[in-house]
Design a protein around this motif. Sequence first.
Motif, mmCIF file in Angstrom:
data_model
loop_
_atom_site.group_PDB
_atom_site.id
_atom_site.type_symbol
_atom_site.label_atom_id
_atom_site.label_comp_id
_atom_site.label_asym_id
_atom_site.label_seq_id
_atom_site.Cartn_x
_atom_site.Cartn_y
_atom_site.Cartn_z
ATOM 1 N N THR A 31 0.845 -1.180 0.000
ATOM 2 C CA THR A 31 0.000 0.000 0.000
ATOM 3 C C THR A 31 0.880 1.229 0.000
ATOM 4 O O THR A 31 1.791 1.327 0.807
ATOM 5 C CB THR A 31 -0.910 0.015 1.246
ATOM 6 N N MET A 32 0.608 2.139 -0.903
ATOM 7 C CA MET A 32 1.352 3.394 -0.948
ATOM 8 C C MET A 32 0.390 4.516 -0.576
ATOM 9 O O MET A 32 -0.671 4.660 -1.180
ATOM 10 C CB MET A 32 1.938 3.628 -2.329
ATOM 11 N N VAL A 33 0.752 5.288 0.423
ATOM 12 C CA VAL A 33 -0.068 6.400 0.895
ATOM 13 C C VAL A 33 0.749 7.670 0.741
ATOM 14 O O VAL A 33 1.881 7.730 1.217
ATOM 15 C CB VAL A 33 -0.457 6.204 2.376
ATOM 16 N N PRO A 34 0.209 8.696 0.092
ATOM 17 C CA PRO A 34 0.983 9.941 -0.014
ATOM 18 C C PRO A 34 1.151 10.573 1.356
ATOM 19 O O PRO A 34 0.211 10.628 2.134
ATOM 20 C CB PRO A 34 0.130 10.823 -0.927
ATOM 21 N N ALA A 74 -5.852 10.002 15.412
ATOM 22 C CA ALA A 74 -4.526 9.587 14.926
ATOM 23 C C ALA A 74 -4.543 8.371 13.999
ATOM 24 O O ALA A 74 -3.909 8.412 12.939
ATOM 25 C CB ALA A 74 -3.579 9.363 16.096
ATOM 26 N N PRO A 75 -5.232 7.283 14.329
ATOM 27 C CA PRO A 75 -5.178 6.120 13.422
ATOM 28 C C PRO A 75 -5.653 6.443 11.999
ATOM 29 O O PRO A 75 -5.010 6.078 11.024
ATOM 30 C CB PRO A 75 -6.103 5.097 14.089
ATOM 31 N N ARG A 76 -6.746 7.158 11.891
ATOM 32 C CA ARG A 76 -7.269 7.486 10.563
ATOM 33 C C ARG A 76 -6.398 8.542 9.876
ATOM 34 O O ARG A 76 -6.164 8.473 8.668
ATOM 35 C CB ARG A 76 -8.706 7.989 10.680
ATOM 36 N N LEU A 77 -5.900 9.509 10.648
ATOM 37 C CA LEU A 77 -5.029 10.537 10.072
ATOM 38 C C LEU A 77 -3.749 9.921 9.517
ATOM 39 O O LEU A 77 -3.271 10.309 8.456
ATOM 40 C CB LEU A 77 -4.719 11.613 11.106
ATOM 41 N N VAL A 78 -3.197 8.945 10.220
ATOM 42 C CA VAL A 78 -1.987 8.258 9.744
ATOM 43 C C VAL A 78 -2.296 7.503 8.451
ATOM 44 O O VAL A 78 -1.521 7.550 7.495
ATOM 45 C CB VAL A 78 -1.407 7.329 10.836
ATOM 46 N N ARG A 79 -3.440 6.837 8.394
ATOM 47 C CA ARG A 79 -3.827 6.134 7.168
ATOM 48 C C ARG A 79 -4.000 7.102 5.997
ATOM 49 O O ARG A 79 -3.801 6.732 4.844
ATOM 50 C CB ARG A 79 -5.121 5.345 7.374
ATOM 51 N N LEU A 80 -4.365 8.347 6.308
ATOM 52 C CA LEU A 80 -4.525 9.362 5.267
ATOM 53 C C LEU A 80 -3.197 9.999 4.883
ATOM 54 O O LEU A 80 -3.148 10.831 3.982
ATOM 55 C CB LEU A 80 -5.497 10.451 5.735
ATOM 56 N N GLY A 81 -2.125 9.625 5.576
ATOM 57 C CA GLY A 81 -0.805 10.111 5.208
ATOM 58 C C GLY A 81 -0.259 11.228 6.074
ATOM 59 O O GLY A 81 0.778 11.799 5.754
ATOM 60 N N ALA A 125 -10.420 15.166 3.769
ATOM 61 C CA ALA A 125 -9.066 14.743 3.392
ATOM 62 C C ALA A 125 -9.114 13.482 2.524
ATOM 63 O O ALA A 125 -8.326 13.339 1.585
ATOM 64 C CB ALA A 125 -8.212 14.509 4.638
ATOM 65 N N GLU A 126 -10.048 12.572 2.824
ATOM 66 C CA GLU A 126 -10.200 11.375 1.989
ATOM 67 C C GLU A 126 -10.648 11.750 0.578
ATOM 68 O O GLU A 126 -10.138 11.200 -0.401
ATOM 69 C CB GLU A 126 -11.221 10.416 2.614
ATOM 70 N N CYS A 127 -11.586 12.667 0.482
ATOM 71 C CA CYS A 127 -12.080 13.077 -0.837
ATOM 72 C C CYS A 127 -11.001 13.818 -1.630
ATOM 73 O O CYS A 127 -10.968 13.714 -2.850
ATOM 74 C CB CYS A 127 -13.308 13.973 -0.683
ATOM 75 N N ALA A 128 -10.152 14.546 -0.935
ATOM 76 C CA ALA A 128 -9.109 15.333 -1.598
ATOM 77 C C ALA A 128 -7.945 14.468 -2.067
ATOM 78 O O ALA A 128 -7.130 14.922 -2.872
ATOM 79 C CB ALA A 128 -8.597 16.430 -0.670
ATOM 80 N N SER A 129 -7.856 13.219 -1.558
ATOM 81 C CA SER A 129 -6.721 12.397 -1.972
ATOM 82 C C SER A 129 -6.973 11.648 -3.245
ATOM 83 O O SER A 129 -7.944 11.539 -3.799
ATOM 84 C CB SER A 129 -6.292 11.397 -0.925
#
Length: 129
Positions: A31-34, A74-81, A125-129
């Motif tokens: 998995t690559m996350v920006p 934090a967990p979701r923010l980290v997953r969002l990069g 943030a999810e929609c913007a990625s």
Amino acid sequence: MRLTRWAGKGWLVAGLSLSSSGSANSISLVTMVPVRREGDFARSLPGGDLIAAGLDDLARGVESVEALLVSIGAPRLVRLGYRVPNPLPDPERRLYERLCAEDPFTAHSRYNALIRRLVSFERAAECAS
């Protein structure tokens, strides 16, 4: 099973590989996350002012309402990069206690409003990625 993580050139990469010894059975997942730049991008989203302030406070080791809110997410923010430095333990309870100390009559509604702003930021943030 092997889990690897590394970051480079704007990407956080997590890899998981499973294999059976001596057989061809193998599963690999990468998995690559920006990796986000927390500054102006975060502030441009709904609730971004709180998130940016919380990230700054966590980086400085300051316990604030914003830092506790970022620790909750934090967990979701980290997953969002996002890089979330040193999330605070038990942030839900600590945030509510802090709000109660400021004004016990409005603590519940203020807590819920802060959580709604966090969720709004995460969704944007999810929609913007």
